[in-house]
Structures are given as C-alpha cells and as structure tokens.
Motif scaffolding. Structure first.
Motif, PDB file in Angstrom:
ATOM      1  N   VAL A   1       1.054 -33.855  -7.082  1.00  8.50           N
ATOM      2  CA  VAL A   1       1.688 -33.330  -5.875  1.00  8.50           C
ATOM      3  C   VAL A   1       0.774 -32.301  -5.217  1.00  8.50           C
ATOM      4  O   VAL A   1      -0.130 -31.743  -5.841  1.00  8.50           O
ATOM      5  CB  VAL A   1       3.044 -32.685  -6.201  1.00  8.50           C
ATOM      6  N   GLU A   2       1.037 -32.065  -3.943  1.00  9.38           N
ATOM      7  CA  GLU A   2       0.362 -31.009  -3.205  1.00  9.38           C
ATOM      8  C   GLU A   2       1.307 -29.826  -3.108  1.00  9.38           C
ATOM      9  O   GLU A   2       2.481 -29.978  -2.803  1.00  9.38           O
ATOM     10  CB  GLU A   2      -0.020 -31.488  -1.804  1.00  9.38           C
ATOM     11  N   PHE A   3       0.786 -28.629  -3.403  1.00  9.41           N
ATOM     12  CA  PHE A   3       1.616 -27.435  -3.452  1.00  9.41           C
ATOM     13  C   PHE A   3       1.476 -26.616  -2.171  1.00  9.41           C
ATOM     14  O   PHE A   3       0.453 -26.684  -1.474  1.00  9.41           O
ATOM     15  CB  PHE A   3       1.228 -26.542  -4.642  1.00  9.41           C
ATOM     16  N   LYS A   4       2.503 -25.842  -1.918  1.00 14.91           N
ATOM     17  CA  LYS A   4       2.474 -24.813  -0.886  1.00 14.91           C
ATOM     18  C   LYS A   4       2.800 -23.482  -1.538  1.00 14.91           C
ATOM     19  O   LYS A   4       3.746 -23.381  -2.323  1.00 14.91           O
ATOM     20  CB  LYS A   4       3.492 -25.117   0.225  1.00 14.91           C
ATOM     21  N   VAL A   5       2.001 -22.468  -1.254  1.00 12.89           N
ATOM     22  CA  VAL A   5       2.202 -21.146  -1.842  1.00 12.89           C
ATOM     23  C   VAL A   5       3.387 -20.493  -1.125  1.00 12.89           C
ATOM     24  O   VAL A   5       3.320 -20.209   0.071  1.00 12.89           O
ATOM     25  CB  VAL A   5       0.943 -20.288  -1.728  1.00 12.89           C
ATOM     26  N   LEU A   6       4.463 -20.252  -1.870  1.00 13.79           N
ATOM     27  CA  LEU A   6       5.665 -19.660  -1.291  1.00 13.79           C
ATOM     28  C   LEU A   6       5.672 -18.145  -1.386  1.00 13.79           C
ATOM     29  O   LEU A   6       6.195 -17.466  -0.500  1.00 13.79           O
ATOM     30  CB  LEU A   6       6.907 -20.222  -2.004  1.00 13.79           C
ATOM     31  N   GLN A   7       5.100 -17.619  -2.453  1.00 15.55           N
ATOM     32  CA  GLN A   7       5.165 -16.170  -2.653  1.00 15.55           C
ATOM     33  C   GLN A   7       4.018 -15.745  -3.555  1.00 15.55           C
ATOM     34  O   GLN A   7       3.669 -16.447  -4.513  1.00 15.55           O
ATOM     35  CB  GLN A   7       6.515 -15.774  -3.281  1.00 15.55           C
ATOM     36  N   VAL A   8       3.416 -14.589  -3.247  1.00 11.57           N
ATOM     37  CA  VAL A   8       2.357 -13.998  -4.063  1.00 11.57           C
ATOM     38  C   VAL A   8       2.748 -12.556  -4.343  1.00 11.57           C
ATOM     39  O   VAL A   8       2.878 -11.742  -3.426  1.00 11.57           O
ATOM     40  CB  VAL A   8       0.988 -14.052  -3.348  1.00 11.57           C
ATOM     41  N   ASN A   9       2.963 -12.254  -5.626  1.00 16.57           N
ATOM     42  CA  ASN A   9       3.414 -10.919  -6.038  1.00 16.57           C
ATOM     43  C   ASN A   9       2.368 -10.194  -6.878  1.00 16.57           C
ATOM     44  O   ASN A   9       2.703  -9.433  -7.779  1.00 16.57           O
ATOM     45  CB  ASN A   9       4.722 -11.024  -6.831  1.00 16.57           C
ATOM     46  N   VAL A  10       1.093 -10.441  -6.615  1.00 19.23           N
ATOM     47  CA  VAL A  10       0.040  -9.812  -7.408  1.00 19.23           C
ATOM     48  C   VAL A  10      -1.129  -9.490  -6.482  1.00 19.23           C
ATOM     49  O   VAL A  10      -1.378 -10.203  -5.504  1.00 19.23           O
ATOM     50  CB  VAL A  10      -0.403 -10.744  -8.565  1.00 19.23           C
ATOM     51  N   ARG A  11      -1.813  -8.404  -6.815  1.00 19.72           N
ATOM     52  CA  ARG A  11      -2.974  -7.963  -6.052  1.00 19.72           C
ATOM     53  C   ARG A  11      -4.106  -7.636  -7.026  1.00 19.72           C
ATOM     54  O   ARG A  11      -3.861  -7.311  -8.186  1.00 19.72           O
ATOM     55  CB  ARG A  11      -2.646  -6.713  -5.216  1.00 19.72           C
ATOM     56  N   PRO A  12      -5.362  -7.699  -6.570  1.00 16.81           N
ATOM     57  CA  PRO A  12      -6.469  -7.319  -7.452  1.00 16.81           C
ATOM     58  C   PRO A  12      -6.324  -5.876  -7.924  1.00 16.81           C
ATOM     59  O   PRO A  12      -5.982  -4.980  -7.159  1.00 16.81           O
ATOM     60  CB  PRO A  12      -7.703  -7.496  -6.547  1.00 16.81           C
ATOM     61  N   GLY A  13      -6.576  -5.677  -9.217  1.00 21.84           N
ATOM     62  CA  GLY A  13      -6.447  -4.358  -9.817  1.00 21.84           C
ATOM     63  C   GLY A  13      -5.117  -4.113 -10.481  1.00 21.84           C
ATOM     64  O   GLY A  13      -4.978  -3.152 -11.240  1.00 21.84           O
ATOM     65  N   GLU A  14      -4.120  -4.956 -10.225  1.00 22.81           N
ATOM     66  CA  GLU A  14      -2.814  -4.775 -10.846  1.00 22.81           C
ATOM     67  C   GLU A  14      -2.811  -5.361 -12.254  1.00 22.81           C
ATOM     68  O   GLU A  14      -3.548  -6.300 -12.563  1.00 22.81           O
ATOM     69  CB  GLU A  14      -1.715  -5.433 -10.007  1.00 22.81           C
ATOM     70  N   TYR A  15      -1.945  -4.815 -13.088  1.00 22.45           N
ATOM     71  CA  TYR A  15      -1.784  -5.314 -14.462  1.00 22.45           C
ATOM     72  C   TYR A  15      -0.641  -6.324 -14.477  1.00 22.45           C
ATOM     73  O   TYR A  15       0.441  -6.068 -13.939  1.00 22.45           O
ATOM     74  CB  TYR A  15      -1.492  -4.168 -15.417  1.00 22.45           C
ATOM     75  N   VAL A  16      -0.882  -7.464 -15.069  1.00 21.98           N
ATOM     76  CA  VAL A  16       0.146  -8.484 -15.207  1.00 21.98           C
ATOM     77  C   VAL A  16       0.343  -8.756 -16.688  1.00 21.98           C
ATOM     78  O   VAL A  16      -0.597  -8.705 -17.486  1.00 21.98           O
ATOM     79  CB  VAL A  16      -0.221  -9.784 -14.460  1.00 21.98           C
ATOM     80  N   GLY A  17       1.575  -9.036 -17.059  1.00 24.06           N
ATOM     81  CA  GLY A  17       1.907  -9.306 -18.454  1.00 24.06           C
ATOM     82  C   GLY A  17       2.505 -10.680 -18.609  1.00 24.06           C
ATOM     83  O   GLY A  17       2.554 -11.490 -17.675  1.00 24.06           O
ATOM     84  N   THR A  18       2.978 -10.948 -19.828  1.00 23.33           N
ATOM     85  CA  THR A  18       3.583 -12.239 -20.147  1.00 23.33           C
ATOM     86  C   THR A  18       5.095 -12.113 -20.247  1.00 23.33           C
ATOM     87  O   THR A  18       5.728 -12.817 -21.022  1.00 23.33           O
ATOM     88  CB  THR A  18       3.015 -12.777 -21.469  1.00 23.33           C
TER      89      THR A  18
END
Length: 366
Positions: free
Chosen positions: A245-262
């Motif tokens: 399938v082809e995707f469309k980005v609906l939402q981005v909740n991250v920026r460079p330098g931010e910490y992301v977890g699991t």
C-alpha cells in the motif's frame, strides 16, 4: 411633613419594583434554535451510531524498537510514501563505534585462522631438518665411543665406569634424535584439525556479533511498515512491491533532539493508506439486537447535516468494547459498551479527514 409624604412615596416605588420583577420572572423565554440542525435519517426505522473516519488500513501508530534521542526526521504531515521509506533515525554513534570494535575482533579471528591454515611455514623446516642431521651425527659419534669402550673392557684395558657412561651417552643421543624427528614431523603436519575448528568457530562467532550490531543499527532507523493491499495474495513472501500500500502521513509527534521510548500506545507517527476512507461505527449495546450485518447506511458530518454520504458494509468486529468516543448525549454513560462496525464510504472525493466524527444512520427497515 417628611413622614407624611416621603414614606408613602418610597413604599409605592418599592411595590412597583416588586410587581415589575415578578412579571419578568414569570415570562416564558423564547425558544432558541440550535446553531446547527441535527442530522436527519432517510430511513423510516434506523439504528443510529457515532462514526469515526479512518483509513482503509486503520490508523497505524508507528513506534520505535529501542528508546533513544531522535537524530533526524525525514517526513512531514501530508507526505505520501511507500512501504520501507525512512521515517526517522535515532542517535547511532554508540552502535557505530561498537560495530567498528566487533569488526576488528572478527578480522583478528580471521587472521588467526588464516595463520593456522597456512602452517607449516617453509622457513621453519630447514632449521628442524638440520637439527635432525645434527642429532644423527651426535648419535653416530656417541655410538663409536661406546663401541671403543666395549672393546677396551673386553680386552681388560678399559673400566666399567667408562663403559656405562658411554652407554648412557648413546641412549641420550638416541632420545635427542627421536625428539628432533618428532618436532620435524609435527611442523610438517601443519595445524591441528581441532585448533582450526576452534578458530573457525571464533570467526563465526565474531561475524555473528558483527551482524547483531548491524541489526541494532538497522533498528535505529525506523521505516514505514510493509502492509499488503486489501485483496492481495497473502501467501506470497516476500510481499511483491506491487501488493504494498501507499501511505499518507497523518500525524508527526516527534522532532530532532527529542527522546522517544517504547511506551505502549505512544503514537510517534501516525500513518494511513491513500485511497478510500472507512467509518468505524459504534453501535450501542442496547441497539445490538436490532443490528444486522449488511445493513445499508448513510453518514453526515457534524455541523453539516445536509451532506449525506452513502456507506457500504465491510465487516463487524465481534468483540464488544467500552465506548471511548462520547457524543455528548444525556443518555450516554461512561460504562456503555459498543459493537464496532466497519463501513466504507462509496465516494472517493469526499471532503473528510481522518479522525472526523460523523452521525451515522443504518437502515433497520424489516
């Protein structure tokens, strides 16, 4: 004079004010029309529900395999991308350094194996061969001296001590010759098979550690998932590129330098398919008995009841879940459970957005 005229005047004014206040309090307020008329069902009998617009593949909340600090984000909301496209990268400096260390360990193990397989060195054989020749000459010399001592002893000239000393010297020379010949044969035989096997295992282990580190590096690069198109052959593996399938980005909740977890449920990036939209309809548990799979339906956006979109039944998710999307009605309770039914919007050019709420009416006419 003040008491005779002023007090009656004040009483009359107060009485008039009381009558006026009571009259206003008893007036019925004029009916207020709602800012937007509620949607009307085109069916005589209906099952009503609240619907949420979602992509055909549902909302895909992309997470991360490992926690870390975001190094780069490659997408923006609204972008279109294919499966396997890069989404964002985590800081990989530590794993890159570890990969270099493990590659060096692998090269060292490979060099050790090559050394064993190249044995014996041609430069090592001549000294050993010369040592064998030297041992043979020494044995011949000690043997001749021993023979002379035996003849002297037999003729009565020599002594027993000299005879025994020279006999022991012959035994020592013979042992030295055997040792020299054994060292030569050992060198000619090359590396021991078991030593080579141990070295091969060490090389394989080092290579596996390199691959493990490469895998960890790959896990720091988050890619778009590989999802088959509806109706594609599910037995094919790997999935052909034409079935993705082809995707469309609906939402981005991250920026460079931010910490992301699991953390479970943490929607870092939300993806959806490009194409027709689905509607997830919540059918109240009190209306489940009147619902039948395959019922026709229509949907109207909130705030625009005059716009109707025809719906086509897709499937029922047979697990009744607690209601999460509340519409604000007085009869709704937090502990209400709903049956979720999936419908597809027949029109492809509908001006709707993913996550938009709709008023859905299902035809319950017998």
């Amino acid at each position: 004079m003040l008491t005779r005229y002023l007090l009656p005047a004040v009483a009359v004014v107060a009485f008039s004010f009381a009558i006026l206040s009571m009259t206003k309090a008893q007036q019925v307020p004029a009916p207020v029309s709602p800012p937007v008329d509620p949607g009307r069902s085109p069916f005589g009998r209906q099952v009503a529900g609240a619907g949420i617009v979602e992509p055909e593949t549902e909302n895909i909340a992309v997470g991360t395999h490992v926690p870390g600090v975001v190094k780069a984000v490659h997408i923006r909301p609204g972008d279109r991308l294919l499966a396997g496209a890069p989404l964002f990268d985590l800081d990989d400096r530590q794993m890159t350094a570890e990969l270099a260390v493990r590659r060096a360990a692998r090269d060292s193990a490979a060099a050790q194996l090559a050394k064993l397989e190249a044995m014996p060195r041609k430069e090592e054989l001549p000294p050993l061969e010369a040592k064998v020749v030297e041992s043979k000459a020494n044995l011949d010399d000690k043997t001749k001296l021993f023979e002379r001592a035996r003849r002297e002893l037999n003729s009565g000239v020599g002594s027993n001590e000299t005879y025994e000393t020279r006999q022991m010297a012959v035994d020592v020379a013979r042992a030295q010759l055997r040792r020299s010949e054994a060292e030569l044969e050992l060198s000619r035989a090359g590396a021991w098979a078991f030593d080579a096997a141990v070295s091969r295992a060490a090389v394989a282990q080092a290579q596996a550690q390199v691959e493990q580190t490469r895998t960890e590096l790959d896990r720091l690069k988050v890619l778009a998932p590989r999802v088959r198109k509806p109706g594609a052959d599910r037995t094919l593996d790997p999935i052909p590129s034409g079935d993705l399938v082809e995707f469309k980005v609906l939402q981005v909740n991250v920026r460079p330098g931010e910490y992301v977890g699991t953390t479970p449920g943490q929607a870092i990036i939300v993806l959806g398919t490009v194409g027709r939209l689905n509607v997830r309809v919540d059918v109240d548990e009190n209306d489940i008995g009147r619902f039948k799979p395959g019922m026709k339906g229509t949907a109207a956006p909130r705030g625009d009841p005059g716009t109707q979109f025809p719906l086509t039944f897709v499937r029922v998710e047979p697990y009744v879940v607690p209601k999460r999307s509340l519409t604000g009605g007085n009869t709704e309770r937090v502990d209400t459970r709903v049956l979720q039914v999936i419908y597809v919007i027949d029109r492809a050019d509908v001006p709707l957005y993913v996550g938009q709420q709709l008023d859905v009416s299902l035809d319950a006419t017998p």
